[in-house]
Design an enzyme around this catalytic site. Structure first.
Site, PDB file in Angstrom:
ATOM      1  N   ARG A  29      14.267  -1.738  15.150  1.00  0.00           N
ATOM      2  CA  ARG A  29      14.300  -3.115  14.922  1.00  0.00           C
ATOM      3  C   ARG A  29      13.417  -3.817  13.702  1.00  0.00           C
ATOM      4  O   ARG A  29      13.380  -4.859  13.225  1.00  0.00           O
ATOM      5  CB  ARG A  29      14.130  -4.237  16.020  1.00  0.00           C
ATOM      6  CG  ARG A  29      15.311  -3.904  17.098  1.00  0.00           C
ATOM      7  CD  ARG A  29      15.083  -4.283  18.593  1.00  0.00           C
ATOM      8  NE  ARG A  29      14.242  -3.284  19.361  1.00  0.00           N
ATOM      9  CZ  ARG A  29      14.096  -3.190  20.542  1.00  0.00           C
ATOM     10  NH1 ARG A  29      14.511  -4.127  21.201  1.00  0.00           N
ATOM     11  NH2 ARG A  29      13.467  -2.393  21.177  1.00  0.00           N
ATOM     12  N   ASP A 117       3.577  -0.330  21.688  1.00  0.00           N
ATOM     13  CA  ASP A 117       4.008  -1.351  21.008  1.00  0.00           C
ATOM     14  C   ASP A 117       3.551  -2.666  21.451  1.00  0.00           C
ATOM     15  O   ASP A 117       3.957  -3.713  20.982  1.00  0.00           O
ATOM     16  CB  ASP A 117       5.512  -1.303  20.466  1.00  0.00           C
ATOM     17  CG  ASP A 117       6.588  -1.656  21.555  1.00  0.00           C
ATOM     18  OD1 ASP A 117       5.969  -1.817  22.659  1.00  0.00           O
ATOM     19  OD2 ASP A 117       7.463  -2.048  21.414  1.00  0.00           O
ATOM     20  N   GLU A 171      17.943  -4.993  32.125  1.00  0.00           N
ATOM     21  CA  GLU A 171      17.583  -5.207  30.621  1.00  0.00           C
ATOM     22  C   GLU A 171      18.565  -6.302  30.239  1.00  0.00           C
ATOM     23  O   GLU A 171      19.528  -6.569  30.752  1.00  0.00           O
ATOM     24  CB  GLU A 171      18.177  -3.873  30.041  1.00  0.00           C
ATOM     25  CG  GLU A 171      17.106  -2.774  30.140  1.00  0.00           C
ATOM     26  CD  GLU A 171      15.740  -3.172  29.888  1.00  0.00           C
ATOM     27  OE1 GLU A 171      15.607  -3.174  28.643  1.00  0.00           O
ATOM     28  OE2 GLU A 171      14.712  -3.225  30.730  1.00  0.00           O
ATOM     29  N   ARG A 350     -17.295  -1.535  -6.289  1.00  0.00           N
ATOM     30  CA  ARG A 350     -16.383  -0.507  -5.896  1.00  0.00           C
ATOM     31  C   ARG A 350     -17.230   0.492  -5.043  1.00  0.00           C
ATOM     32  O   ARG A 350     -18.537   0.308  -4.698  1.00  0.00           O
ATOM     33  CB  ARG A 350     -15.820   0.172  -7.096  1.00  0.00           C
ATOM     34  CG  ARG A 350     -14.897  -0.783  -7.645  1.00  0.00           C
ATOM     35  CD  ARG A 350     -14.578  -0.334  -9.161  1.00  0.00           C
ATOM     36  NE  ARG A 350     -14.167   1.396  -9.066  1.00  0.00           N
ATOM     37  CZ  ARG A 350     -14.107   1.870 -10.254  1.00  0.00           C
ATOM     38  NH1 ARG A 350     -14.403   1.665 -11.316  1.00  0.00           N
ATOM     39  NH2 ARG A 350     -13.751   3.388 -10.223  1.00  0.00           N
ATOM     40  N   LYS A 368     -19.935   0.311  -9.875  1.00  0.00           N
ATOM     41  CA  LYS A 368     -19.359   1.471  -9.026  1.00  0.00           C
ATOM     42  C   LYS A 368     -20.480   2.653  -8.640  1.00  0.00           C
ATOM     43  O   LYS A 368     -21.282   2.834  -9.812  1.00  0.00           O
ATOM     44  CB  LYS A 368     -18.270   2.046  -9.725  1.00  0.00           C
ATOM     45  CG  LYS A 368     -17.554   3.032  -8.747  1.00  0.00           C
ATOM     46  CD  LYS A 368     -17.070   4.281  -9.782  1.00  0.00           C
ATOM     47  CE  LYS A 368     -18.216   5.351  -9.972  1.00  0.00           C
ATOM     48  NZ  LYS A 368     -17.537   6.468 -10.736  1.00  0.00           N
ATOM     49  N   TYR A 383     -20.171  -3.671 -16.800  1.00  0.00           N
ATOM     50  CA  TYR A 383     -19.885  -2.644 -15.889  1.00  0.00           C
ATOM     51  C   TYR A 383     -21.052  -1.544 -15.950  1.00  0.00           C
ATOM     52  O   TYR A 383     -21.406  -1.066 -16.792  1.00  0.00           O
ATOM     53  CB  TYR A 383     -18.668  -1.976 -16.767  1.00  0.00           C
ATOM     54  CG  TYR A 383     -18.292  -0.544 -15.955  1.00  0.00           C
ATOM     55  CD1 TYR A 383     -17.800  -0.598 -14.582  1.00  0.00           C
ATOM     56  CD2 TYR A 383     -18.258   0.789 -16.455  1.00  0.00           C
ATOM     57  CE1 TYR A 383     -17.646   0.427 -13.549  1.00  0.00           C
ATOM     58  CE2 TYR A 383     -18.102   1.944 -15.789  1.00  0.00           C
ATOM     59  CZ  TYR A 383     -17.843   1.689 -14.372  1.00  0.00           C
ATOM     60  OH  TYR A 383     -17.580   2.872 -13.610  1.00  0.00           O
ATOM     61  N   TYR A 404     -18.344   8.011 -18.299  1.00  0.00           N
ATOM     62  CA  TYR A 404     -17.041   8.992 -18.361  1.00  0.00           C
ATOM     63  C   TYR A 404     -16.924   9.694 -19.982  1.00  0.00           C
ATOM     64  O   TYR A 404     -16.841   8.720 -20.627  1.00  0.00           O
ATOM     65  CB  TYR A 404     -15.908   8.402 -17.911  1.00  0.00           C
ATOM     66  CG  TYR A 404     -14.807   9.101 -17.540  1.00  0.00           C
ATOM     67  CD1 TYR A 404     -14.936  10.312 -16.957  1.00  0.00           C
ATOM     68  CD2 TYR A 404     -13.502   8.754 -18.104  1.00  0.00           C
ATOM     69  CE1 TYR A 404     -13.966  11.122 -16.508  1.00  0.00           C
ATOM     70  CE2 TYR A 404     -12.374   9.587 -17.821  1.00  0.00           C
ATOM     71  CZ  TYR A 404     -12.491  10.835 -17.115  1.00  0.00           C
ATOM     72  OH  TYR A 404     -11.474  11.780 -17.048  1.00  0.00           O
ATOM     73  N   ALA A 440     -30.365  -6.192 -28.308  1.00  0.00           N
ATOM     74  CA  ALA A 440     -29.034  -6.634 -28.180  1.00  0.00           C
ATOM     75  C   ALA A 440     -28.095  -5.545 -28.977  1.00  0.00           C
ATOM     76  O   ALA A 440     -28.389  -5.277 -30.192  1.00  0.00           O
ATOM     77  CB  ALA A 440     -28.754  -8.001 -28.322  1.00  0.00           C
ATOM     78  N   ARG A 457     -28.318   0.067 -33.464  1.00  0.00           N
ATOM     79  CA  ARG A 457     -27.457  -0.648 -34.138  1.00  0.00           C
ATOM     80  C   ARG A 457     -27.818  -0.826 -35.607  1.00  0.00           C
ATOM     81  O   ARG A 457     -28.879  -0.411 -36.091  1.00  0.00           O
ATOM     82  CB  ARG A 457     -27.445  -2.110 -33.708  1.00  0.00           C
ATOM     83  CG  ARG A 457     -28.528  -2.903 -33.879  1.00  0.00           C
ATOM     84  CD  ARG A 457     -28.341  -4.339 -33.176  1.00  0.00           C
ATOM     85  NE  ARG A 457     -29.666  -5.020 -33.691  1.00  0.00           N
ATOM     86  CZ  ARG A 457     -30.436  -5.769 -32.988  1.00  0.00           C
ATOM     87  NH1 ARG A 457     -30.235  -5.816 -31.706  1.00  0.00           N
ATOM     88  NH2 ARG A 457     -31.260  -6.428 -33.630  1.00  0.00           N
TER      89      ARG A 457
HETATM   90  C1  UD1 Z   1      11.110  -2.190  27.338  1.00  0.00           C
HETATM   91  C2  UD1 Z   1      11.705  -2.101  28.771  1.00  0.00           C
HETATM   92  C3  UD1 Z   1      11.997  -3.787  28.936  1.00  0.00           C
HETATM   93  C4  UD1 Z   1      10.692  -4.628  28.801  1.00  0.00           C
HETATM   94  C5  UD1 Z   1      10.069  -4.120  27.235  1.00  0.00           C
HETATM   95  C6  UD1 Z   1       8.572  -4.955  27.249  1.00  0.00           C
HETATM   96  C7  UD1 Z   1      13.057  -0.222  28.735  1.00  0.00           C
HETATM   97  C8  UD1 Z   1      14.593   0.457  28.832  1.00  0.00           C
HETATM   98  N1  UD1 Z   1      12.914  -1.624  28.686  1.00  0.00           N
HETATM   99  O1  UD1 Z   1      11.944  -2.420  26.261  1.00  0.00           O
HETATM  100  O2  UD1 Z   1      12.554  -3.861  30.319  1.00  0.00           O
HETATM  101  O3  UD1 Z   1      11.018  -5.955  28.749  1.00  0.00           O
HETATM  102  O4  UD1 Z   1       9.895  -2.757  26.884  1.00  0.00           O
HETATM  103  O5  UD1 Z   1       8.119  -4.889  26.082  1.00  0.00           O
HETATM  104  O6  UD1 Z   1      12.013   0.566  29.049  1.00  0.00           O
HETATM  105  N2  UD1 Z   1       9.524   5.009  23.267  1.00  0.00           N
HETATM  106  C9  UD1 Z   1       9.355   6.477  23.448  1.00  0.00           C
HETATM  107  N3  UD1 Z   1      10.632   7.229  23.551  1.00  0.00           N
HETATM  108  C10 UD1 Z   1      11.489   6.718  23.543  1.00  0.00           C
HETATM  109  C11 UD1 Z   1      12.215   5.372  23.536  1.00  0.00           C
HETATM  110  C12 UD1 Z   1      10.923   4.409  23.421  1.00  0.00           C
HETATM  111  O7  UD1 Z   1       8.250   6.741  23.375  1.00  0.00           O
HETATM  112  O8  UD1 Z   1      12.584   7.731  23.897  1.00  0.00           O
HETATM  113  C13 UD1 Z   1       8.657   3.977  23.324  1.00  0.00           C
HETATM  114  C14 UD1 Z   1       8.698   3.223  22.210  1.00  0.00           C
HETATM  115  O9  UD1 Z   1       8.047   3.668  20.954  1.00  0.00           O
HETATM  116  C15 UD1 Z   1       7.694   2.082  22.684  1.00  0.00           C
HETATM  117  C16 UD1 Z   1       7.945   1.707  23.859  1.00  0.00           C
HETATM  118  O10 UD1 Z   1       8.490   3.024  24.360  1.00  0.00           O
HETATM  119  O11 UD1 Z   1       6.535   2.030  22.141  1.00  0.00           O
HETATM  120  C17 UD1 Z   1       9.142   0.816  24.533  1.00  0.00           C
HETATM  121  O12 UD1 Z   1      10.050   1.016  23.839  1.00  0.00           O
HETATM  122  P1  UD1 Z   1      11.085  -0.155  23.342  1.00  0.00           P
HETATM  123  O13 UD1 Z   1      12.281   0.391  22.570  1.00  0.00           O
HETATM  124  O14 UD1 Z   1      10.313  -1.116  22.545  1.00  0.00           O
HETATM  125  O15 UD1 Z   1      11.610  -0.874  24.506  1.00  0.00           O
HETATM  126  P2  UD1 Z   1      11.914  -2.598  24.612  1.00  0.00           P
HETATM  127  O16 UD1 Z   1      13.122  -2.565  24.355  1.00  0.00           O
HETATM  128  O17 UD1 Z   1      10.781  -3.246  24.173  1.00  0.00           O
HETATM  129 CA    CA Z   2       9.068  -2.834  22.829  1.00  0.00          CA
END
Ligand code: UD1
Ligand code: CA
Length: 479
Positions: A29, A117, A171, A350, A368, A383, A404, A440, A457
């Site tokens: 997304r 995330d 969900e 730098r 630098k 510089y 340089y 100068a 100069r």
């Molecule tokens: C998920 C929850 C939802 C909750 C929301 C909160 C599920 C099915 N849904 O949805 O109920 O309200 O989080 O933020 O769990 N990830 C993996 N492996 C995978 C898929 C995902 O490691 O195969 C990780 C993603 O990188 C992410 C986390 O799991 O960090 C959550 O996945 P994401 O797809 O963001 O779930 P949401 O749709 O947000």
């Molecule tokens: Ca999420």
């Protein structure tokens, strides 16, 4: 398996608590080529925030990041934290992520599951989830939050209004109109009893909108096999916010930035218009420093007390001493500015500079890998690169170190008390001895001994009456 520091010890041979952070997803997304958990908020990757919170509760070797999409990059970005990694080669859902982590987690009694995330989670909330789980001893505990707008999140269906017990998580895509009206959402953070999780996890199915194994379905699975599932609500609903879209990322970033400014203000820093300032999580600022609008303090920047950081200055990974004044528009990278120095407007440091106490660096001066000594001045259009400049040196307007030669960098040394006249070039390697003067517009190619005057100069030529003569000559005739 290291056993240090894990708070609750058991006598049945199992390690007590692990944390698993789900971080394998692509982040469809976000419409990005880069893995979702490496997108930054508050100046750090999403995953780095979650790891920082997790490792404050459980020591790093017991924290497992489940990685998959661009796993090598994700691992490299957070390896220094000391956490362990589990590879989820194919990402078939949050339930699948935990299936893949079975071998890593089996030695533990309890696993707290976090989402890579959702970077606003704080250690006390993780502890609250863990402690609630321990007092209730269910198969699964869900951390929930009540959101004004629950759109997009999984909804938590409790057995009864005031009951801790949960029937299921639904969900958004599968929710009925009545269920969509529920404001209590699933944070995506859970605690599980490890033996119960792995006894029943294979009952998850993929009969849903995404054809994935949803970890959320464990609530219904446990319900069927008569194992308890409970929910505990987070005090601060902000902490659970996830970042599935660019809009959500920016909302979280703004939340973090403002919180950082407010925290600095609480420590005695004045920040005018904090909404316009970008201050990274790890930046430090001491009391009585004033930060004007549109300032950026990035990375591991440390600013002393009583400084004034004027607008449009951008400082990264640098140390600024007490009482320093940065006039508008200074850009400073990986450098050190000592107490009482004045820089700007529009000075650029730098990497690798050290500006001495009470030194002055003025407008359109680029420096630098150079040490500028105490009370030395380079005030205009200059510089200085790969240089060692002593104390009390005056570097005239337009001075340039020619460091340089087209192949290699060479060093310029200017000893204490030297006066470099305007528009001079210093062709490195070259040394100007203590107290020397450079006329100068000199082009200095040889060392200058202490206390001498160097002029390099052409002598001025004056042809008196030349203009008049020129004007009386016939046009086109050679002179
Ligand atoms: C998920 C929850 C939802 C909750 C929301 C909160 C599920 C099915 N849904 O949805 O109920 O309200 O989080 O933020 O769990 N990830 C993996 N492996 C995978 C898929 C995902 O490691 O195969 C990780 C993603 O990188 C992410 C986390 O799991 O960090 C959550 O996945 P994401 O797809 O963001 O779930 P949401 O749709 O947000
Ligand atoms: Ca999420």
């Amino acid at each position: 398996m290291p056993k240090t520091g894990n708070r609750i010890t058991r006598h049945d041979g199992a390690e007590p608590v692990a944390i698993a952070i789900m971080a394998a997803g692509k982040g469809t997304r976000l419409k990005s080529r880069h893995p979702k958990v490496l997108h930054e908020v508050g100046g750090k990757p999403l995953l780095a925030h979650v790891i920082a919170a997790a490792t404050k509760v459980i020591p790093p070797p017991h924290v497992y990041a489940i990685i998959g999409y661009e796993a090598a990059r994700v691992r490299e970005a957070v390896e220094h934290t000391g956490v362990n990694f589990v590879l989820q080669q194919e990402q078939r859902g949050t339930g699948h992520a935990l299936m893949v982590a079975r071998d890593a987690l089996q030695p533990y009694h309890t696993v707290i599951v976090l989402s890579g995330d959702a970077p606003l989670i704080q250690p006390p909330t993780i502890q609250r989830l863990r402690d609630f789980h321990f007092t209730q001893s269910p198969a699964m505990t869900i951390l929930t939050a009540r959101l004004h707008d629950p759109t997009g999140y999984g909804r938590v269906i409790r057995k009864a209004a005031k009951s801790a017990d949960v029937r299921a998580i639904v969900e958004e895509k599968s929710a009925s109109p009545a269920q969509k009206k529920i404001h209590e959402i699933n944070s995506g953070f859970y605690a599980f009893s490890v033996p119960q999780l792995y006894q029943f996890i294979d009952r998850l199915a993929t009969d849903n909108a995404h054809r994935e194994f949803y970890l959320t379905d464990m609530a219904a699975v446990f319900q069927k096999v008569k194992q308890r599932v409970v929910a505990v609500e987070a005090h601060d609903p902000h902490e659970i916010l996830g970042s599935n879209t660019r809009t959500e990322l920016i909302e979280i970033d703004q939340h973090l930035r403002l919180a950082k400014c407010l925290a600095l203000m609480a420590e005695g820093v004045t920040i005018y218009y904090p909404q316009t300032c970008v201050i990274d999580a790890d930046a430090e600022v001491a009391a009585d420093t004033v930060i004007e609008p549109f300032v950026q303090l990035l990375g591991n920047t440390r600013i002393g007390s009583d400084c004034r950081i004027r607008s449009y200055s951008v400082i990264r990974n640098s140390v600024i001493g007490d009482g320093v004044v940065l006039l508008p528009g200074c850009v400073i990278d990986d450098s050190q500015v000592n107490a009482g120095a004045v820089l700007g407007p529009y000075s650029r440091l730098r990497p690798g500079c050290e500006i001495g106490e009470a030194a002055h660096v003025g407008n359109f001066v680029e420096i630098k890998k150079t040490r500028l000594g105490k009370r030395s001045k380079a005030n205009h259009l200059t510089y200085l690169g790969d240089s060692e400049i002593g104390e009390g040196v005056n570097v005239g307007a337009g001075t340039i170190t020619c460091n340089y030669d087209g192949a290699q960098k060479h060093k310029t040394v200017i000893e204490d008390g030297v006066f470099v006249g305007s528009d001079s070039t210093l062709v490195a390697p070259v040394r100007v001895g203590k107290g020397a003067y450079i006329g100068a517009a000199s082009c200095i190619t040889d060392d200058v001994p202490a206390n001498s005057l160097a002029l390099a100069r052409a002598r001025q030529i004056v042809k008196e009456g030349w203009v008049k003569q020129k004007k009386t000559q016939p046009v086109g005739k050679p002179r």
